[in-house]
Design a protein around this motif. Sequence first.
Motif, mmCIF file in Angstrom:
data_model
loop_
_atom_site.group_PDB
_atom_site.id
_atom_site.type_symbol
_atom_site.label_atom_id
_atom_site.label_comp_id
_atom_site.label_asym_id
_atom_site.label_seq_id
_atom_site.Cartn_x
_atom_site.Cartn_y
_atom_site.Cartn_z
ATOM 1 N N VAL A 163 0.829 -1.202 0.000
ATOM 2 C CA VAL A 163 0.000 0.000 0.000
ATOM 3 C C VAL A 163 0.868 1.259 0.000
ATOM 4 C CG1 VAL A 163 -1.712 1.316 1.310
ATOM 5 C CG2 VAL A 163 -1.949 -1.161 1.092
ATOM 6 N N ILE A 192 2.178 1.725 -3.512
ATOM 7 C CA ILE A 192 1.150 2.230 -4.429
ATOM 8 C C ILE A 192 0.996 3.739 -4.267
ATOM 9 C CG2 ILE A 192 -1.333 2.234 -4.903
ATOM 10 C CD1 ILE A 192 -1.309 -0.778 -4.217
ATOM 11 N N LYS A 201 -6.613 8.815 1.239
ATOM 12 C CA LYS A 201 -6.586 8.022 0.001
ATOM 13 C C LYS A 201 -7.096 8.827 -1.195
ATOM 14 C CE LYS A 201 -9.130 4.235 -2.172
ATOM 15 N NZ LYS A 201 -10.046 3.096 -1.946
ATOM 16 N N VAL A 240 -5.558 3.238 -10.868
ATOM 17 C CA VAL A 240 -6.145 1.895 -10.865
ATOM 18 C C VAL A 240 -5.818 1.160 -9.571
ATOM 19 C CG1 VAL A 240 -6.104 -0.374 -11.982
ATOM 20 C CG2 VAL A 240 -6.169 1.708 -13.381
ATOM 21 N N LEU A 241 -4.557 1.246 -9.137
ATOM 22 C CA LEU A 241 -4.141 0.549 -7.916
ATOM 23 C C LEU A 241 -4.705 1.205 -6.658
ATOM 24 C CD1 LEU A 241 -0.412 -0.215 -8.860
ATOM 25 C CD2 LEU A 241 -2.339 -1.808 -8.833
ATOM 26 N N LEU A 276 -7.598 2.463 -6.275
ATOM 27 C CA LEU A 276 -8.988 2.054 -6.078
ATOM 28 C C LEU A 276 -9.088 0.815 -5.187
ATOM 29 C CD1 LEU A 276 -10.361 2.583 -9.714
ATOM 30 C CD2 LEU A 276 -10.645 4.084 -7.722
ATOM 31 N N LYS A 277 -8.025 0.015 -5.158
ATOM 32 C CA LYS A 277 -8.000 -1.188 -4.327
ATOM 33 C C LYS A 277 -7.367 -0.950 -2.956
ATOM 34 C CE LYS A 277 -9.736 -4.018 -7.424
ATOM 35 N NZ LYS A 277 -11.020 -4.722 -7.191
ATOM 36 N N SER A 278 -6.850 0.249 -2.726
ATOM 37 C CA SER A 278 -6.159 0.550 -1.468
ATOM 38 C C SER A 278 -7.149 1.030 -0.415
ATOM 39 C CB SER A 278 -5.080 1.612 -1.699
ATOM 40 O OG SER A 278 -4.135 1.169 -2.647
ATOM 41 N N PRO A 279 -6.825 0.840 0.881
ATOM 42 C CA PRO A 279 -7.736 1.262 1.949
ATOM 43 C C PRO A 279 -7.554 2.724 2.323
ATOM 44 C CG PRO A 279 -5.845 0.175 2.915
ATOM 45 C CD PRO A 279 -5.645 0.119 1.421
ATOM 46 N N TRP A 330 -6.450 -6.058 8.272
ATOM 47 C CA TRP A 330 -6.002 -6.435 6.922
ATOM 48 C C TRP A 330 -4.542 -6.038 6.679
ATOM 49 C CZ3 TRP A 330 -4.954 -3.300 2.463
ATOM 50 C CH2 TRP A 330 -4.846 -4.021 1.267
#
Length: 469
Positions: A17, A20, A86, A186-187, A189-192, A213
């Motif tokens: 994370v 990213i 984020k 893009v990456l 969008l998957k990060s917290p 997590w």
Amino acid sequence: MQSQREQRGHTYMQWIVASIANLCTLAYGMDVGWISPMTKILQSDASPLGFPVSDETMSWVASVLCIAGTLGVVIFSYLADKIGRKWTIAALLIPQTLSLSLRLFSPTIEALIIGRILAGISGGGSFIVIPMYVKEISQESLTGILVSLQILYQNIGILIIYIIGIYLDYYSTLWIISAVPVITLVLLLKSPESPAFLVKQEKIDEAYKVVAWLRGLECNDKRVENEIESMQRLDAEFRSMPNLNLSTILKDNAWRKGTIVAVIFFTIQSFNGGLSIVTFGASILESTGVEFNINSEYQALGFPTIMIISSLLLTTVVEKYGRKVLLMGSFAVSAIALLSLAIASLSASYGGSIPNWLPIVCLMLSVAMFYGVIGPVAYVVTTEMFTFQIRGKLMGIVCSYLWIAFFIPLVIYAPISTAFGQCANFFIFGIVNVIGVVFTLLFIPETKGRTDEEIRVALVGRRKDDGSV
């Protein structure tokens, strides 16, 4: 066995994370380094602008990025507290993309300058929001390493653009840089979201899930509970305050002193000489009279290479030694290197000779100390000094100042060199580094492995019984 592995947890998601988030810094580093290989192209008869760009115009194109950084700090520090860490990092990609698009599709002088302003706005935001986000997703034992990754990613970006700039043209180089913001979005969008921000937003269940997590633990694990409860205690304390604005923050003795310490420390950092050496490295080497039988484009690779090596070395030692020890050692090495070069340059101006190895060794040592330790550890210490509830506001103040502070030595470098010679700048930088050693020893709190409460005590002492500070 599986149960035991789960209980031990893991750290790799924190690394992923953090990496990213720092892809945004990679793109910024490529933008910072872009001006070096492109100068020759823009000033040639084959310039994409249709005419060679003058030296004066190129100096504006190069330096306007620093001024714009202050505006980026103001905008994105505000957004970080409003929409979350984020999504603010995602917002950083907007000026980055606009900057690249302007230079790609409208190569004019105006587009170059506006593009650099937009890149500076994104850069200013990057260096306040990304350390904040990475600090808040990291467990205590990894904070120093993961926050220091930002400088490493910037340096890798600079090296990449130096290399591809040797072989590729104006348009191909910009297309390659343009791919990075797309991949980052893009990456992301998957990060917290940062768990600290989630607690601030009273999304406690979600904060538990994110921490679990990231740590590879169960939500009901005691370590997860302790982290969230610590955030909740701090949140409750700040919610009890009548109005947490900038005026209220600076009335608090600890936060005010922390802000003053950070501003003075960043002043010392900006006049350390590292940034000036990277910016004027070629002219500095030329002024020493030492000749190198290496193409100038390949000589330029030396600075980002040593920056990356020193950044990598930092990640191996930042959690083994205290922040104060690393900073004092780096300021001391820089002081010795720059004062040695100043004395040698002064001697050469009176007919003395300089060993061929001395200038390059001194300059490389200074660059390594600045980009490998002084720069990243300064962000680590500043981020750790302030609790998450006020981190955005106070980091905004000190980082806004930092961009202006970095601009000043770049502006005065040439006039001082013209009036008094290059050695005068080296003497100034060397003395500033000596001051850095003393200031770090006396005023910078040790933040490694300490809680927010312990750092507060280190700054001003314990609260009095009546609740005052």
